[in-house]
Design an enzyme around this catalytic site. Structure first.
Site, PDB file in Angstrom:
ATOM      1  N   HIS A 101      22.353  91.879  -5.303  1.00 29.55           N
ATOM      2  CA  HIS A 101      21.028  91.929  -4.735  1.00 29.55           C
ATOM      3  C   HIS A 101      21.487  92.464  -3.390  1.00 29.55           C
ATOM      4  O   HIS A 101      22.476  92.345  -2.817  1.00 29.55           O
ATOM      5  CB  HIS A 101      20.467  90.381  -4.456  1.00 29.55           C
ATOM      6  CG  HIS A 101      21.123  89.458  -3.661  1.00 29.55           C
ATOM      7  ND1 HIS A 101      22.095  88.795  -4.389  1.00 29.55           N
ATOM      8  CD2 HIS A 101      21.252  88.906  -2.628  1.00 29.55           C
ATOM      9  CE1 HIS A 101      22.838  87.869  -3.910  1.00 29.55           C
ATOM     10  NE2 HIS A 101      22.058  87.939  -2.581  1.00 29.55           N
ATOM     11  N   HIS A 103      20.009  92.475   0.648  1.00 27.41           N
ATOM     12  CA  HIS A 103      18.996  91.989   1.544  1.00 27.41           C
ATOM     13  C   HIS A 103      18.640  93.019   2.369  1.00 27.41           C
ATOM     14  O   HIS A 103      19.476  93.949   3.020  1.00 27.41           O
ATOM     15  CB  HIS A 103      20.000  90.959   2.529  1.00 27.41           C
ATOM     16  CG  HIS A 103      20.654  89.614   1.833  1.00 27.41           C
ATOM     17  ND1 HIS A 103      19.903  88.468   2.015  1.00 27.41           N
ATOM     18  CD2 HIS A 103      21.622  89.660   0.958  1.00 27.41           C
ATOM     19  CE1 HIS A 103      20.737  87.565   1.195  1.00 27.41           C
ATOM     20  NE2 HIS A 103      21.713  88.180   0.600  1.00 27.41           N
TER      21      HIS A 103
END
Length: 143
Positions: A101, A103
């Site tokens: 992922h 941020h």
């Protein structure tokens, strides 16, 4: 190895709620439940990949395109003075959820970034921030 019981896999399967910002066939973006700043958003792929080294190049390309698109929405919605785009790989580097992922962390002059994964945000605030980003994305050209 990819662990299908990680929190992001559960979010993708609808087992855990999230304040969604953007979704397409290959990616999902939602508010970080423990934000480092107002507008802190996460972007994940819908494929199973533990980190940067495990994801197929085509899936990574789609993920970074989605990350850029969502970051433009965050930028428009929150008007930060700067922005961090961060991706961690393995515990020694700070990764705490083992599903790749990115941020998106807005940075504001005179405000310190809060610690990574420390304090839960108020759900009403997360819902408000998600709506603000969705509204900003609606004004951008489609991805």
């Amino acid at each position: 190895m990819y662990d299908q019981s990680n929190v992001f896999a559960k979010i993708l399967r609808g087992e855990i709620p999230a304040f969604k910002v953007y979704e397409d066939q290959r990616s999902l973006s939602f508010m970080d439940a423990m934000p480092q700043s107002d507008g802190h958003t996460l972007v994940i792929p819908k494929v199973e990949a533990r980190n940067f080294f495990d994801i197929a190049p085509d899936a990574l390309a789609d993920l970074i395109k989605a990350t850029q698109y969502v970051a433009k929405g965050v930028q428009q919605a929150f008007k930060p003075d700067g922005m961090r785009i961060i991706q961690f790989n393995e515990p020694a580097a700070g990764q705490t959820v083992f599903h790749i992922h990115f941020h998106i962390v807005p940075c504001y002059e005179g405000q310190s970034i809060r610690g990574h994964g420390r304090d839960w945000a108020d759900k009403a605030v997360l819902a408000e921030h998600a709506e603000k980003i969705r509204a900003a994305l609606a004004t951008l050209p489609p991805r």
